[in-house]
Enzyme design. Structure first.
Site, short mmCIF file in Angstrom:
data_model
loop_
_atom_site.label_atom_id
_atom_site.label_comp_id
_atom_site.label_asym_id
_atom_site.label_seq_id
_atom_site.Cartn_x
_atom_site.Cartn_y
_atom_site.Cartn_z
N SER A 8 -12.82 -4.51 20.99
CA SER A 8 -12.62 -5.93 20.68
C SER A 8 -11.33 -6.10 19.89
O SER A 8 -11.08 -7.18 19.35
CB SER A 8 -13.79 -6.51 19.89
OG SER A 8 -14.80 -5.61 19.68
N ASN A 9 -10.53 -5.06 19.79
CA ASN A 9 -9.28 -5.13 19.03
C ASN A 9 -8.14 -5.59 19.96
O ASN A 9 -7.76 -4.89 20.89
CB ASN A 9 -9.00 -3.74 18.44
CG ASN A 9 -7.75 -3.71 17.60
OD1 ASN A 9 -6.71 -4.25 17.98
ND2 ASN A 9 -7.84 -3.08 16.45
N GLY A 11 -4.98 -5.94 19.47
CA GLY A 11 -3.77 -5.10 19.42
C GLY A 11 -3.91 -3.91 20.37
O GLY A 11 -2.98 -3.58 21.12
N ASP A 70 -10.85 5.21 19.70
CA ASP A 70 -11.15 5.18 18.28
C ASP A 70 -9.95 5.79 17.57
O ASP A 70 -9.47 6.86 17.94
CB ASP A 70 -12.42 5.95 17.93
CG ASP A 70 -12.92 5.54 16.56
OD1 ASP A 70 -13.34 4.37 16.39
OD2 ASP A 70 -12.86 6.36 15.62
N SER A 71 -9.46 5.07 16.56
CA SER A 71 -8.19 5.49 15.98
C SER A 71 -8.15 5.18 14.49
O SER A 71 -9.03 4.49 13.97
CB SER A 71 -7.04 4.80 16.71
OG SER A 71 -7.35 3.44 16.95
N PHE A 152 0.31 -3.93 14.89
CA PHE A 152 -0.90 -4.50 14.28
C PHE A 152 -1.37 -3.54 13.21
O PHE A 152 -0.74 -2.50 12.97
CB PHE A 152 -1.98 -4.78 15.35
CG PHE A 152 -2.57 -3.55 15.98
CD1 PHE A 152 -3.77 -3.02 15.51
CD2 PHE A 152 -1.94 -2.90 17.04
CE1 PHE A 152 -4.33 -1.88 16.09
CE2 PHE A 152 -2.50 -1.76 17.63
CZ PHE A 152 -3.70 -1.26 17.14
N GLY A 153 -2.45 -3.88 12.54
CA GLY A 153 -3.07 -2.98 11.57
C GLY A 153 -2.09 -2.48 10.51
O GLY A 153 -1.43 -3.26 9.83
N ASP A 155 0.68 -0.91 10.89
CA ASP A 155 2.05 -0.69 11.38
C ASP A 155 3.16 -1.13 10.42
O ASP A 155 4.18 -0.44 10.32
CB ASP A 155 2.24 -1.35 12.76
CG ASP A 155 1.54 -0.57 13.86
OD1 ASP A 155 1.21 0.61 13.62
OD2 ASP A 155 1.32 -1.14 14.94
N ARG A 181 -1.62 6.48 20.49
CA ARG A 181 -2.35 5.89 21.63
C ARG A 181 -1.65 6.24 22.94
O ARG A 181 -2.29 6.56 23.93
CB ARG A 181 -2.41 4.37 21.41
CG ARG A 181 -3.21 3.61 22.43
CD ARG A 181 -3.62 2.24 21.90
NE ARG A 181 -4.50 2.37 20.75
CZ ARG A 181 -4.13 2.11 19.49
NH1 ARG A 181 -2.93 1.64 19.22
NH2 ARG A 181 -4.99 2.30 18.51
P1 ITT Z 1 -12.77 -1.38 18.37
O1 ITT Z 1 -13.70 -0.45 17.64
O2 ITT Z 1 -13.44 -2.58 18.93
O3 ITT Z 1 -11.92 -0.65 19.37
P2 ITT Z 1 -11.46 -1.49 15.79
O4 ITT Z 1 -10.28 -2.25 15.26
O5 ITT Z 1 -12.73 -1.53 14.99
O6 ITT Z 1 -11.72 -1.98 17.29
P3 ITT Z 1 -11.30 1.35 15.27
O7 ITT Z 1 -12.72 1.43 14.81
O8 ITT Z 1 -10.78 2.43 16.16
O9 ITT Z 1 -11.01 -0.01 16.03
O10 ITT Z 1 -10.40 1.24 13.97
C1 ITT Z 1 -9.04 1.45 14.04
C2 ITT Z 1 -8.41 1.06 12.71
O11 ITT Z 1 -7.16 1.72 12.58
C3 ITT Z 1 -8.12 -0.43 12.64
O12 ITT Z 1 -8.17 -0.85 11.30
C4 ITT Z 1 -6.70 -0.53 13.15
O13 ITT Z 1 -6.03 -1.62 12.62
C5 ITT Z 1 -6.10 0.81 12.70
N1 ITT Z 1 -5.22 1.29 13.76
C6 ITT Z 1 -5.54 2.01 14.86
N2 ITT Z 1 -4.47 2.17 15.66
C7 ITT Z 1 -3.46 1.53 15.05
C8 ITT Z 1 -2.13 1.30 15.40
O14 ITT Z 1 -1.63 1.73 16.55
N3 ITT Z 1 -1.39 0.59 14.57
C9 ITT Z 1 -1.88 0.14 13.41
N4 ITT Z 1 -3.13 0.28 13.00
C10 ITT Z 1 -3.94 0.97 13.82
#
Ligand code: ITT
Length: 195
Positions: A8-9, A11, A70-71, A152-153, A155, A181
């Site tokens: 649901s993200n 970005g 998952d990241s 996003f996040g 970055d 990613r």
């Molecule tokens: P979904 O589980 O629905 O995929 P989520 O945002 O909860 O969405 P995660 O549990 O994988 O996803 O959490 C990933 C976190 O790490 C989240 O706070 C992101 O903003 C950050 N993140 C992951 N990849 C990123 C990126 O490429 N750039 C910046 N922040 C990132």
């Protein structure tokens, strides 16, 4: 090939679509109503599998291929935090801005202005018969100051190795080439061709 994205993200959706031009990429929310998935595994891999399986089961379509990401970011000066807790670093209802500011604050609290850090992405592929995971990483420096509006996040506080600007400031194209990613997805695409 049609891929359903278990995220649901927004970005992630934007980036994965841009990196998978040969595939038809559909966020699962376009097929069924979004639902909460409890991410209680202890690894990126475990959580990616959990999300992919949850969406695969909910779709009730044996022909579908689901991928999940998952990241998170791991900061050396914070012993690898927030890691798998990146999305809920500032609390269960935290948004990207809350998480970003808490992370910068916690690095600053160590009396430093930056720290080596890296992003991890685990991508899970789930079909009726197959379950696979791949990983990618991006190394760089986490700052105590946010710069730029791109990505996003986390970055705006992350400078990738070999650059002197944050992912908030750099072109999307650069992140697309370097990112955790994109590394994981290029492996995922090779696997998808074998299905
Ligand atoms: P979904 O589980 O629905 O995929 P989520 O945002 O909860 O969405 P995660 O549990 O994988 O996803 O959490 C990933 C976190 O790490 C989240 O706070 C992101 O903003 C950050 N993140 C992951 N990849 C990123 C990126 O490429 N750039 C910046 N922040 C990132």
């Amino acid at each position: 090939m049609k891929l359903v994205l278990a995220t649901s993200n927004k970005g992630k959706v934007r980036e994965i679509k841009a990196m998978c031009e040969d595939f038809e990429v559909i966020p699962y929310s376009e097929l069924i109503e979004e639902f909460e998935i409890v991410e209680d595994a202890e690894t990126f891999k475990g959580n990616a599998l959990l999300k992919a399986h949850a969406v695969f089961d909910a779709l009730e379509d044996d022909d579908i291929i689901v991928i999940a990401d998952d990241s998170g970011i791991s900061v050396d000066a914070l012993e690898g935090d927030p890691g798998i807790y990146s999305a809920r670093y500032a609390g269960e209802d935290a948004n990207d801005k809350d998480n970003l500011h808490l992370l910068m604050q916690n690095i600053r609290a160590k009396g430093i202005e930056s720290s080596p850090a890296f992003y991890t992405a685990a991508i899970a592929i789930v079909t009726k018969d197959v379950e696979r995971t791949v990983h990618g990483w991006m190394y760089g420096t986490a700052l105590t100051e946010a710069k730029g509006e791109g990505g996003f996040g986390y970055d705006p506080m992350f400078i990738p190795l070999g650059y002197d600007k944050t992912l908030g400031e750099l072109d999307d194209e650069i992140k697309r080439e370097l990112s955790h990613r994109s590394q994981a997805l290029s492996l995922a695409k090779k696997l998808l061709k074998t299905l």
